[in-house]
Scaffold this active site. Structure first.
Site: not given
Lengths: 207, 198
Positions: B105, B108-110
């Site tokens: 991602c 962000c950090s999905c």
């Protein structure tokens, strides 16, 4: 916004550092920050993951890059709590007995509300990502803007985050998975590599 | 043992900031008693890559389940009881001898929490997020996952609604293993796509 969070393709960050047997939380404050963030998001107007993500994106770039994931969460949560009037900036600094950096202000203004329409593209269509640079929230990564790809999947309609973050209006739009060649993205000769990005209808134009 | 051992370590600036926000919100009723423990407990105990491993093992032994998993990841995963935040739209992508999938991602950090738990730090940090879309072969090799030139690499930037789970290839010579034992072979990294199972 063209914020520091939009990291795809940026160079110079070096090696990926993998921690062996990494714990879920590295310190007690991380698990507190995670839960408190959800408590804040549950108590502010127009709450959504878009609103929360945009609060992280508004962090000062040097702070963003020099702080850990849960410090991002804490900063966003505190920023939203101040903006919603749950706490004040002064109270936070006094209670923390030191500086409490918050994210910068929202600069989106009144966002344009796209007219809802059906899916304009089908699997196999070539599309170009529009060269948009909105001052507010978007989930269109910078590295695909202006680039041409091929629609590989339609994922149904989902609320467009660009509106959700800044307005109580919810605009469902078709979401596509779009396949890009690395030559198109990076102008290099990597063989047999595709990068697939999920993009809302408003981000795309036909060719 | 010296007395120093018992002297409390003063809280760091980040600890003071977290405590400040927590205290103020608690005093005003926004953080109910027990909320912090209740909120995190599942991710510390019950939700993690062992869930995804069960999904993968089931797909390896049950072709009909695998077909359902590839067609509608969230529904098939829910059949095994795994649901919740970040699980509303899970897309499963299948590795084969010719295709290797890897997930990142960039914004962000999905991450698919119900099947993998909360993401490791490296997945959330700038090097991985910046480089995986730009030089995946080089980064995969650096991370211990070199691929032959004729293996197609498909990078999935999961920055919208879909959360991706990689279905790794079943390792050779595992025909006799039971489903539970197969699940024991499946690693978190193989389901993100930064490792292959041997």
């Amino acid at each position: 916004m063209d914020g520091i969070h939009d990291l795809g393709g940026k160079q110079g960050f070096g090696a990926v550092v993998v921690e062996r047997d990494e714990p879920v939380f590295h310190a007690p404050w991380e698990r507190v920050a995670r839960a408190v963030t959800f408590a804040v998001v549950g108590n502010v107007p127009n709450a959504s993951s878009s609103l929360f993500r945009h609060a992280i994106e508004r962090m000062e770039p040097a702070h963003y890059l020099s702080s850990s994931y849960y410090e991002h969460w804490l900063t966003a949560a505190a920023t939203l709590a101040v903006e919603a009037g749950l706490v004040t900036r002064q109270e936070l600094a006094e209670r923390a007995d030191g500086p409490f950096p918050l994210a910068g202000p929202v600069r989106a203004g009144d966002v344009a509300i796209p007219a809802g329409h059906g899916a304009r593209f089908r699997v196999g269509d070539r599309v170009r990502v529009r060269n948009l640079h909105p001052p507010g929230h978007t989930r269109c990564p910078g590295y695909v803007r202006g680039k041409v790809g091929v629609v590989s999947r339609l994922d149904g309609e989902w609320t467009i985050p660009d509106v959700e973050a800044h307005s109580p209006v919810r605009v469902p739009e078709t979401l596509y998975s779009v396949r890009f060649d690395t030559g198109e993205l990076w102008g290099d000769g990597q063989q047999a590599v595709t990068v697939n990005v999920d993009l809302w209808d408003s981000y795309l134009e036909g060719l | 043992m010296s007395d120093d051992h018992h002297r409390p370590i003063p809280p760091s600036p980040i600890e003071r900031r977290v405590a400040a926000l927590e205290e103020l919100l608690t005093e005003r009723g926004y953080v109910p008693d027990g909320f912090i423990d209740e909120f995190n407990r599942a991710y510390e105990n019950d939700i993690g890559p062992m869930n995804g491993a069960k999904v993968v093992a089931r797909a390896w032994v049950d072709p009909e389940y695998k077909a359902r998993l590839l067609a509608d990841g969230s529904a098939a995963i829910a059949e095994l009881g795994f649901e919740g935040p970040e699980g509303h739209f899970i897309k499963v992508v299948e590795n084969t001898a010719d295709v290797h999938n890897v997930v990142v991602c960039t914004l962000c950090s999905c991450y698919p929490w119900p099947v993998l738990g909360l993401p490791p730090n490296w997945y959330k940090d700038a090097p991985y997020r910046s480089r995986m879309v730009r030089e995946p072969r080089a980064l995969l090799a650096e991370m211990g996952c070199p691929l032959d030139d004729d293996v197609e690499v498909r990078v999935w930037d999961s920055s919208a609604e879909a959360r991706y789970l990689v279905l790794p290839e079943r390792p050779p010579d595992t025909d006799r293993l039971a489903e539970e034992d197969l699940a024991g072979l499946v690693t978190r990294d193989s389901m993100i796509g930064v490792a292959r199972l041997s």
